[in-house]
Design an enzyme around this catalytic site. Structure first.
Site, short mmCIF file in Angstrom:
data_model
loop_
_atom_site.label_atom_id
_atom_site.label_comp_id
_atom_site.label_asym_id
_atom_site.label_seq_id
_atom_site.Cartn_x
_atom_site.Cartn_y
_atom_site.Cartn_z
N ARG A 164 -5.48 3.83 40.50
CA ARG A 164 -4.68 4.06 41.48
C ARG A 164 -4.19 4.97 42.22
NH1 ARG A 164 -4.55 -0.43 38.98
NH2 ARG A 164 -2.89 -1.99 39.09
N SER A 236 3.82 -3.58 40.81
CA SER A 236 4.52 -2.34 40.08
C SER A 236 4.26 -1.46 40.01
CB SER A 236 3.10 -1.83 38.77
OG SER A 236 2.33 -3.34 38.52
N GLU A 332 4.67 4.39 41.63
CA GLU A 332 2.95 3.33 41.93
C GLU A 332 3.27 3.84 43.51
OE1 GLU A 332 0.19 1.47 43.31
OE2 GLU A 332 1.37 -0.21 42.27
#
Ligand code: EPU
Length: 336
Positions: A164, A236, A332
């Site tokens: 990520r 998420s 995130e």
């Protein structure tokens, strides 16, 4: 054309009713050049928005020039080293692009089906799901550098992909504006069934095709993840934390059912959803923000939540997970 005091409500999947000081729709490189050079907005910082599916609008008014990327187009570029090169504009909807590649007879992106957002946003957080990441099939991208008014090409190494993560999240790449992305898809396709639930879903299917794997991924996602068109969310909300071997072993001694995945370097990735679930937050609300009842890693807007309310919930969850497991959860989405 630049609009002042423009609503961003329909441009973020959390459905936060914030606005931008200024907003420009970008359909081509010339639009981008013009917006970046416009003296009327020269004092405003620039924020690039694709599908708005990985951002949390924390302030009621974003004091920035928002560049809404709407560069379209997708094309096959021919073969290179046994791989088929395909290119798509930054503003293409990611899932529609995945479906297009499959319709073209090309596999390689099927595990990343139904991820919300746009093609241009995909490399920024190196989108990943079901055992695949964009870096596995990434070839190169073109980006506009406003500082030098030039277009630069970056290959995979230059993008510095991580979990990520990419150069675009760091100082060296933050100012670059992605124009289009090129993928190298295998001419000889083999399914990636590393993720056990996906392997089970397609077991017995013959012949197994990219379209069949894609359909299975779509079904799994629809079962577990809220549709942003129905319930505001940004996927998420936390990354899965990576801890040292010693820390993971210590946690396992105290919590034997801890969901963890050992990494090649000896560290362990923990399922943040499990940690939050264990703290009893699944399905619970704080104000108008909540934790999705089928996947604790996803925070949702129960209706009319402000960015601050979502943030307040995130902070409470982080504090509880830290107190109980000694693990710091990192958000995130990008906070704007
Ligand atoms: N779990 C629970 N309770 C929960 C949620 C999860 O106990 O409420 C446990 C379960 O044991 C489950 C495990 O955690 O088996 C892992 O859950 P899941 O397979 O749903 O995946 P995840 O680790 O929670 C990651 C990605 C998702 C991606 C899935 C599938 C991150 C931050 N998230 O979630 O990506 O779709 O794997 O590969 O890495 C996103 O980034 O927005 C996203 C949705």
């Amino acid at each position: 054309m630049i609009r002042r005091h423009a609503s961003l409500a329909s441009l973020n999947t959390f459905g936060i009713a914030a606005s931008a000081e200024a907003l420009a729709e970008i359909h081509c490189l010339d639009d981008l050049r013009a917006a970046c050079a416009d003296p009327a907005v020269a004092d405003l910082p620039r924020v690039v928005l694709g599908g708005g599916s990985n951002v949390l609008l924390v302030r009621d008014t974003l004091p920035a020039l928002v560049l809404h990327m709407a560069i379209r187009g997708r094309e096959r570029l021919g073969q290179e080293n046994g791989r088929e090169l395909v290119r798509a504009g930054a503003g293409e909807v990611w899932h529609a692009f995945v479906q297009w590649t499959i319709a073209q007879g090309l596999g390689g992106l099927e595990n990343l089906s139904l991820i919300p957002g746009t093609v241009g946003a995909a490399p920024i957080q190196n989108i990943g799901a079901y055992g695949a990441e964009i870096q596995d099939v990434f070839h190169s991208l073109r980006a506009y550098d406003p500082a030098s008014d030039t277009v630069v090409t970056l290959d995979a190494a230059a993008c510095r992909f991580g979990y990520r993560d990419s150069v675009f999240k760091h100082a060296e790449g933050r100012a670059l504006i992605i124009l289009d992305v090129c993928f190298a898809l295998p001419c000889a396709w083999t399914p990636n069934l590393r993720y056990a639930e996906l392997a089970q879903a397609v077991a017995g299917l013959s012949p197994l095709t990219p379209a069949a794997v894609s359909a299975a991924v779509v079904a799994i996602r629809q079962r577990k993840l809220p549709d942003p068109a129905v319930i505001g969310n940004a996927g998420s909300f936390f990354k899965n934390p990576v801890v040292t071997r010693a820390q993971c072993e210590d946690l396992l001694a105290r919590f034997p059912t801890l969901v963890h995945h050992w990494q090649a370097d000896g560290s362990a990735k923990l399922a943040a959803g499990w940690l939050i679930d264990q703290c009893g937050w699944k399905g619970r609300d704080l104000g108008r923000a909540g934790v999705y009842e089928k996947q604790a890693l996803v925070l949702v807007n129960r209706g009319g939540a402000s960015g601050r309310e979502v943030l307040a919930l995130a902070h409470v969850i982080q504090a509880e997970v830290l107190a109980r497991f000694g693990v710091q959860l990192e958000a995130e989405p990008v906070f704007l």
